[in-house]
Design a protein around this motif. Structure first.
Motif, short mmCIF file in Angstrom:
data_model
loop_
_atom_site.label_atom_id
_atom_site.label_comp_id
_atom_site.label_asym_id
_atom_site.label_seq_id
_atom_site.Cartn_x
_atom_site.Cartn_y
_atom_site.Cartn_z
N ALA A 120 24.75 40.15 41.26
CA ALA A 120 25.18 40.52 42.61
C ALA A 120 25.54 42.00 42.64
N VAL A 121 24.56 42.84 42.34
CA VAL A 121 24.80 44.28 42.41
C VAL A 121 24.82 44.77 43.85
N ASP A 122 24.43 43.90 44.79
CA ASP A 122 24.40 44.27 46.21
C ASP A 122 25.63 43.79 46.96
N ASP A 123 26.59 43.16 46.28
CA ASP A 123 27.73 42.59 47.00
C ASP A 123 28.57 43.65 47.68
N ILE A 124 28.80 44.79 47.01
CA ILE A 124 29.61 45.85 47.62
C ILE A 124 28.93 46.42 48.85
N ALA A 125 27.60 46.62 48.76
CA ALA A 125 26.85 47.14 49.90
C ALA A 125 26.91 46.18 51.09
N LEU A 126 26.69 44.91 50.82
CA LEU A 126 26.68 43.93 51.90
C LEU A 126 28.05 43.79 52.54
N MET A 127 29.09 43.72 51.72
CA MET A 127 30.43 43.56 52.28
C MET A 127 30.89 44.83 53.00
N SER A 128 30.39 45.98 52.58
CA SER A 128 30.75 47.24 53.25
C SER A 128 30.21 47.31 54.66
N ALA A 129 29.18 46.53 54.95
CA ALA A 129 28.59 46.54 56.29
C ALA A 129 29.32 45.64 57.26
N LEU A 130 30.32 44.90 56.79
CA LEU A 130 31.04 43.97 57.65
C LEU A 130 32.28 44.64 58.24
N PRO A 131 32.51 44.47 59.54
CA PRO A 131 33.69 45.08 60.15
C PRO A 131 34.98 44.48 59.62
N HIS A 132 35.98 45.34 59.50
CA HIS A 132 37.35 44.93 59.12
C HIS A 132 37.50 44.44 57.68
N MET A 133 36.46 44.48 56.88
CA MET A 133 36.50 43.88 55.55
C MET A 133 37.07 44.85 54.51
N GLY A 134 38.18 44.48 53.88
CA GLY A 134 38.67 45.22 52.74
C GLY A 134 37.86 44.87 51.51
N ILE A 135 37.70 45.82 50.58
CA ILE A 135 36.89 45.58 49.39
C ILE A 135 37.62 46.11 48.16
N TYR A 136 37.75 45.25 47.16
CA TYR A 136 38.41 45.61 45.91
C TYR A 136 37.49 45.28 44.74
N CYS A 137 37.48 46.17 43.76
CA CYS A 137 36.67 45.98 42.56
C CYS A 137 37.55 46.30 41.34
N PRO A 138 38.32 45.32 40.86
CA PRO A 138 39.29 45.57 39.79
C PRO A 138 38.62 45.96 38.47
N ALA A 139 39.38 46.72 37.67
CA ALA A 139 38.86 47.22 36.40
C ALA A 139 39.00 46.21 35.27
N ASP A 140 40.03 45.37 35.32
CA ASP A 140 40.24 44.39 34.26
C ASP A 140 41.09 43.25 34.82
N ALA A 141 41.46 42.32 33.95
CA ALA A 141 42.19 41.14 34.40
C ALA A 141 43.55 41.49 34.99
N ALA A 142 44.26 42.42 34.35
CA ALA A 142 45.58 42.81 34.86
C ALA A 142 45.45 43.45 36.23
N ASP A 143 44.42 44.25 36.42
CA ASP A 143 44.19 44.90 37.70
C ASP A 143 43.86 43.87 38.77
N ALA A 144 43.04 42.88 38.42
CA ALA A 144 42.68 41.84 39.38
C ALA A 144 43.91 41.06 39.85
N ALA A 145 44.76 40.67 38.91
CA ALA A 145 45.98 39.96 39.28
C ALA A 145 46.87 40.83 40.15
N HIS A 146 46.91 42.12 39.85
CA HIS A 146 47.73 43.06 40.62
C HIS A 146 47.21 43.18 42.05
N VAL A 147 45.89 43.20 42.22
CA VAL A 147 45.31 43.25 43.56
C VAL A 147 45.76 42.04 44.38
#
Length: 320
Positions: A120-147
């Motif tokens: 799913a290398v296109d997920d960020i592109a597709l979600m970026s085209a949606l209105p009002h959508m926040g997008i997060y791409c965590p660096a590791d497990a600790a970052d994901a939990a923090h998000v």
């Protein structure tokens, strides 16, 4: 890698369970995958909805629940959540701005040898085209939990790309340092010769590349960008302008996402910018690390890009 390294799913599951305990209006939904919600199912089975392998239905049900006062947390495999349910994501969730958290497992190339059907290398592109959508791409497990700690329970639609496997720890390899505000750029390493801006798994690759660049006499800074929308434009410009070189590295399509946002942030600054991202070639069968190397977004490719740009082709032998 640390022996205590966890997957993003393992790190996020306790955060989701704690939020369910704390917030009576939070409900979870899955599509034949319960790793994120196991504790919720065990403690409060009425707060979990299983729709089976039916991602369009998954998003439609979540939207309906959101309209009746619930705040849904949806978890599914990223390639199927994003692509199969895109119409429902746009019309049912994004356009009305409903408070739905969308957790996409295995974004990018994380499912490795399962191939393009599961990439799913296109997920960020597709979600970026949606209105009002926040997008997060965590660096590791600790970052994901923090998000998740920062935005659960959701107040607006948001997509979080979670890795499929255990990734190298970036923020807490020793279990101590907190990742910090995920909406801000987090500087992991200082350096005057170049700045590497990375997101997701590429943060670990950029950190390793900066270490290698030191052997060439180059002092390279590294910063993690987890929040891709809303993008921290002002902070990126402040960090990047007047640098000899800025390099972006992201496990996503090259015409969108991190590279495009950084290019816009630095527009008019005169700062040289190199954008490393996934191209359109059909990938070989390979594991995650091999696919990062194939597409030129692993540590070796990042090191090569920096050294070639600052020293020149004749002074560096590509070690791949």
């Amino acid at each position: 890698m640390s022996g205590t390294a966890r997957s993003m799913r393992a790190a996020c599951a306790p955060v989701i369970a704690e939020t369910v305990r704390r917030c009576p209006d939070l409900i979870t939904l899955g599509a034949d995958g319960q790793a994120l919600f196991g504790t919720v199912i065990g403690e409060s089975p009425e707060r979990y909805v299983e729709v089976g392998i039916a991602e369009s239905n998954l998003v439609g049900v979540a939207a309906g629940l959101a309209r009746t006062g619930w705040r849904p947390v949806v978890g599914a495999m990223a390639p199927f959540l994003v692509r199969r349910a895109y119409e429902q994501l746009r019309l049912d969730v994004a356009l009305p701005g409903l408070p739905v958290a969308l957790l996409g497992v295995g974004g990018g190339l994380g499912y490795g040898a399962l191939g393009p059907t599961h990439h799913a290398v296109d997920d960020i592109a597709l979600m970026s085209a949606l209105p009002h959508m926040g997008i997060y791409c965590p660096a590791d497990a600790a970052d994901a939990a923090h998000v998740l700690r920062h935005f659960l329970p959701p107040t607006r639609p948001a997509y979080v790309r979670l890795s499929a496997r255990v990734d190298p720890p970036v923020f807490r390899p020793d279990g101590t340092a907190e990742p910090g505000d995920p909406h801000e750029v987090r500087v992991l390493r200082g350096g005057a010769d170049a700045l590497l801006l990375a997101t997701g798994r590429c943060v670990a690759e950029a950190s390793a590349a900066a270490e290698r660049c030191a052997a060439h006499g180059l002092d390279v800074a590294v910063a993690a960008v987890t929040c891709l929308r809303p993008f921290p434009t002002d902070q990126v410009r402040a960090l990047g302008e007047n640098r000899p070189l800025v390099v972006t590295a992201a496990e996503e399509l090259g015409h969108c996402g991190l590279g495009a946002a950084v290019a816009e942030a630095l527009r008019g600054s005169g700062t040289p910018l190199l954008r490393l991202a996934v191209d359109d070639r059909h990938p070989p069968v390979g594991e995650h690390d091999e696919l990062l190397a194939f597409h030129g977004v692993d540590r070796t490719a990042i090191e090569s890009a920096v050294v070639r740009a600052l020293i020149g082709k004749g002074d560096h032998e590509d070690s791949r």
